[in-house]
Enzyme design. Structure first.
Site, short mmCIF file in Angstrom:
data_model
loop_
_atom_site.label_atom_id
_atom_site.label_comp_id
_atom_site.label_asym_id
_atom_site.label_seq_id
_atom_site.Cartn_x
_atom_site.Cartn_y
_atom_site.Cartn_z
N HIS A 171 0.83 -1.20 0.00
CA HIS A 171 0.00 0.00 0.00
C HIS A 171 0.87 1.25 0.00
O HIS A 171 1.78 1.40 0.83
CB HIS A 171 -0.94 0.00 1.22
CG HIS A 171 -2.03 -1.02 1.10
ND1 HIS A 171 -2.49 -1.78 2.14
CD2 HIS A 171 -2.76 -1.40 0.00
CE1 HIS A 171 -3.45 -2.57 1.72
NE2 HIS A 171 -3.64 -2.36 0.42
N ALA A 172 0.54 2.15 -0.93
CA ALA A 172 1.39 3.30 -1.24
C ALA A 172 1.78 4.16 -0.03
O ALA A 172 2.93 4.50 0.16
CB ALA A 172 0.68 4.15 -2.28
N ARG A 246 -6.07 -6.90 -2.58
CA ARG A 246 -7.36 -7.54 -2.89
C ARG A 246 -7.27 -8.24 -4.24
O ARG A 246 -8.28 -8.67 -4.78
CB ARG A 246 -8.49 -6.49 -2.97
CG ARG A 246 -8.72 -5.69 -1.71
CD ARG A 246 -9.28 -6.53 -0.57
NE ARG A 246 -9.53 -5.70 0.61
CZ ARG A 246 -8.60 -5.41 1.52
NH1 ARG A 246 -7.37 -5.91 1.42
NH2 ARG A 246 -8.91 -4.65 2.57
N HIS A 296 2.72 -4.00 6.47
CA HIS A 296 1.76 -2.92 6.20
C HIS A 296 1.81 -1.97 7.39
O HIS A 296 2.52 -2.21 8.36
CB HIS A 296 0.33 -3.49 6.10
CG HIS A 296 0.05 -4.23 4.82
ND1 HIS A 296 -0.75 -3.72 3.84
CD2 HIS A 296 0.46 -5.44 4.37
CE1 HIS A 296 -0.82 -4.57 2.83
NE2 HIS A 296 -0.09 -5.63 3.14
N GLU A 364 1.09 -5.37 10.74
CA GLU A 364 0.65 -3.97 10.66
C GLU A 364 1.51 -3.17 11.63
O GLU A 364 1.37 -3.27 12.85
CB GLU A 364 -0.83 -3.85 11.04
CG GLU A 364 -1.79 -4.56 10.09
CD GLU A 364 -2.12 -3.75 8.84
OE1 GLU A 364 -1.61 -2.62 8.69
OE2 GLU A 364 -2.90 -4.25 8.02
O1 0X9 Z 1 -6.87 -4.12 4.44
C1 0X9 Z 1 -5.72 -4.51 4.24
O2 0X9 Z 1 -5.31 -4.82 3.14
C2 0X9 Z 1 -4.75 -4.63 5.44
N1 0X9 Z 1 -4.85 -3.48 6.28
S1 0X9 Z 1 -4.31 -2.03 5.78
O3 0X9 Z 1 -4.74 -1.03 6.72
N2 0X9 Z 1 -2.74 -2.03 5.78
O4 0X9 Z 1 -4.78 -1.80 4.46
C3 0X9 Z 1 -5.15 -5.83 6.27
C4 0X9 Z 1 -5.36 -7.09 5.50
C5 0X9 Z 1 -5.69 -8.21 6.42
N3 0X9 Z 1 -6.40 -9.23 5.70
C6 0X9 Z 1 -7.73 -9.47 5.82
N4 0X9 Z 1 -8.46 -8.89 6.72
N5 0X9 Z 1 -8.21 -10.35 4.98
ZN ZN Z 2 -1.73 -1.92 3.99
#
Ligand code: 0X9
Ligand code: ZN
Length: 509
Positions: A171-172, A246, A296, A364
């Site tokens: 993530h940027a 995603r 992240h 995280e």
């Molecule tokens: O949403 C995300 O991709 C991750 N958090 S962030 O704030 N860095 O964007 C968490 C991903 C964890 N995975 C799932 N909840 N499936």
């Molecule tokens: Zn992230």
């Protein structure tokens, strides 16, 4: 004189074009049309009753960097149109900041201070190879949408050893997530000559470090729009970006992700539509990692699979939780099943673990997107220790579906299930693989159908759900006599029907 006025006018036009802010286009109330991520987003606290409320918000495609289940609120980086939708659903909320960009640490006097740019990280990786040619090899594993290289530094003491992947900056705006993998490179190279433990570890592992999975995003966030999250793909509706976390192909879909290109959690047109996700995929398929970490920010969590559904329990959950706990000891972070943060499909861990058999974690980092300068060294030091812990463990533990350990039949079932479920073109290849494995005429290692059924029965609930299409295919193959190894076809079909009934019961639950 007239010429001077003309030049003056042209100069003003030119300056205005250069200085014009690049980020503001709101397109009205309709969420389905808003090019949301180009707007200046707000930071909003949304109050929730329970985890199902959180899941509902994630399902709307909201970007939820902070989720406080116990305190019953989430923090969202949100556009006006999204906020209207949230309000219309009856959620109470409080605007924390109307300009989300301003909550990212202001860059000091035009510099990024502690945080390194893509070019600086690129130089560190090139120098690492140039100065340690027997230990490091730099690979370009792919190219971003805008043509930047995705670098992977392989640090390895020799021939094939258990492989581990450490990656950052998917993530940027999560700049700290590139710092930790870079710090790991520096730590290993600095200590290798004198520290016996580091030398012993590195000599016996194959370490792959990808500090920047999303180079276009990093450059864009550091130079144009701080709060940027996705990559910089030009989408067909004129919005930009796919959320790389995603876009991975295990249970790829709409839970916790958005089909709408402007959304911050847009999952792309198909699984692995993005070159940077493909780069990681191809590396993982080749190297067969025993373990991986994707960094992240933020929230101080060590997450483990599965993340796509509450009820999807990894067969290796106990081991994953133990390792997460082990890593968390160095940082004081909280270990947690990914879906308990919020269910979301298509993240890197689910694919790494589910499809590739790697013990996969997301860490995280810190308590804000871009931690203050004085926090950076400690975050790096603690999490470098977590990396070394996992790298060490990867010598003695492995996921039950890791290709070096799972039976060929288990692998075939898993691969086949995965490709059938994602309707990937490669389903054809895996079908041939499966037929070969079940058919001793074609393959010495062909297993009996009983063994196949036994393997299926051993698989966990989540995989069983995935197996529904496989069973249907296998049944068809028997019916059409494509698999011809067993005497009693009718018995085989009865067995399959039994399993299908069992699966239907699982589905109903
Ligand atoms: O949403 C995300 O991709 C991750 N958090 S962030 O704030 N860095 O964007 C968490 C991903 C964890 N995975 C799932 N909840 N499936
Ligand atoms: Zn992230």
């Amino acid at each position: 004189m007239r010429l001077r006025v003309l030049f003056l006018f042209l100069g003003v036009v030119f300056l205005a074009a250069v200085l014009m802010p690049q980020v503001v286009f709101a397109t009205g109330d309709d969420t389905s049309k808003a090019v949301s991520t180009e707007e200046t987003p707000q930071i909003v606290k949304i109050f929730v009753k329970d985890k199902f409320d959180v899941a509902k918000l994630a399902n709307m495609g909201l970007d939820l960097p902070e989720v406080r289940h116990k305190n019953k609120f989430v923090i969202s980086v949100i556009t006006e149109a999204e906020l209207k939708k949230v309000a219309a659903l009856g959620y109470k909320y409080k605007v924390i900041n109307t300009d989300a960009h301003s909550v990212l640490r202001a860059t000091r006097a035009g510099t990024l201070s502690k945080y390194r740019t893509f070019d600086q990280i690129e130089k560190i990786m090139k120098d690492a190879e140039a100065n340690n040619p027997s230990l490091c090899k730099l690979h370009v594993i792919g190219k971003s949408f805008e043509g930047r290289p995705v670098y992977a530094l392989n640090i390895s003491g020799g021939e094939k050893k258990p492989a581990v992947l450490i990656m950052g900056l998917t993530h940027a705006r999560e700049w700290i997530s590139a710092e930790v993998p870079t710090a790991l490179i520096e730590e290993i190279l600095q200590k290798y000559p004198t520290d016996k433990n580091i030398k012993e570890l590195v000599d016996n592992r194959d370490i792959w470090i990808v500090p920047v999975v999303n180079p276009d995003g990093l450059v864009y966030s550091q130079t144009k729009s701080k709060m940027w999250r996705k990559n910089r793909r030009a989408n067909s509706d004129k919005s930009f970006g796919v959320d790389l976390n995603r876009n991975y192909g295990y249970q790829w879909g709409t839970v916790g992700a958005s089909t709408y290109p402007g959304s911050d959690t847009y999952h792309g047109t198909k699984a692995f539509s993005e070159s940077c996700a493909i780069a990681v995929k191809e590396l993982a398929e080749r190297e067969k990692f025993r373990a991986s970490i994707s960094f992240h920010s933020y929230s101080e969590l060590v997450l483990f699979p599965f993340g796509y559904a509450y009820e999807a329990i990894a067969k290796d959950e106990k081991l994953l939780a133990e390792l997460a706990q082990g890593m968390a000891k160095f940082s004081g972070y909280t270990p947690e099943k990914s879906s308990d943060l919020y269910p979301a499909m298509g993240d890197s861990d689910d694919w790494m673990y589910g499809a590739m058999g790697a013990l996969a974690f997301t860490i995280e980092l810190g308590s804000q997107f871009v931690p203050n300068d004085n926090e950076v060294d400690k975050i790096c030091a603690d999490n470098v220790k977590s990396c070394l812990f996992l790298i060490e463990k990867a010598g003695s533990v492995h996921a039950s579906n890791h290709p070096d350990f799972a039976s060929k039949v288990q692998r075939a079932i898993a691969t086949f299930a995965y490709y059938s479920a994602t309707s990937d073109a490669r389903a054809v290849t895996s079908k041939t693989e499966l037929v070969n494995l079940l058919n001793p005429v074609n393959d010495d290692e062909g297993k009996s159908f009983d063994e196949f059924i036994a393997e299926v029965e051993k698989t966990d609930l989540a995989s069983k759900k995935l197996l529904a299409p496989v069973l249907k295919e296998v049944k068809d193959m028997y019916t059409q006599n494509i698999i011809n190894r067993l005497g009693n076809t009718r018995q085989v079909i009865r067995d399959i029907e039994k399993l299908q009934n069992e699966l239907e019961k699982v589905e109903e639950k």
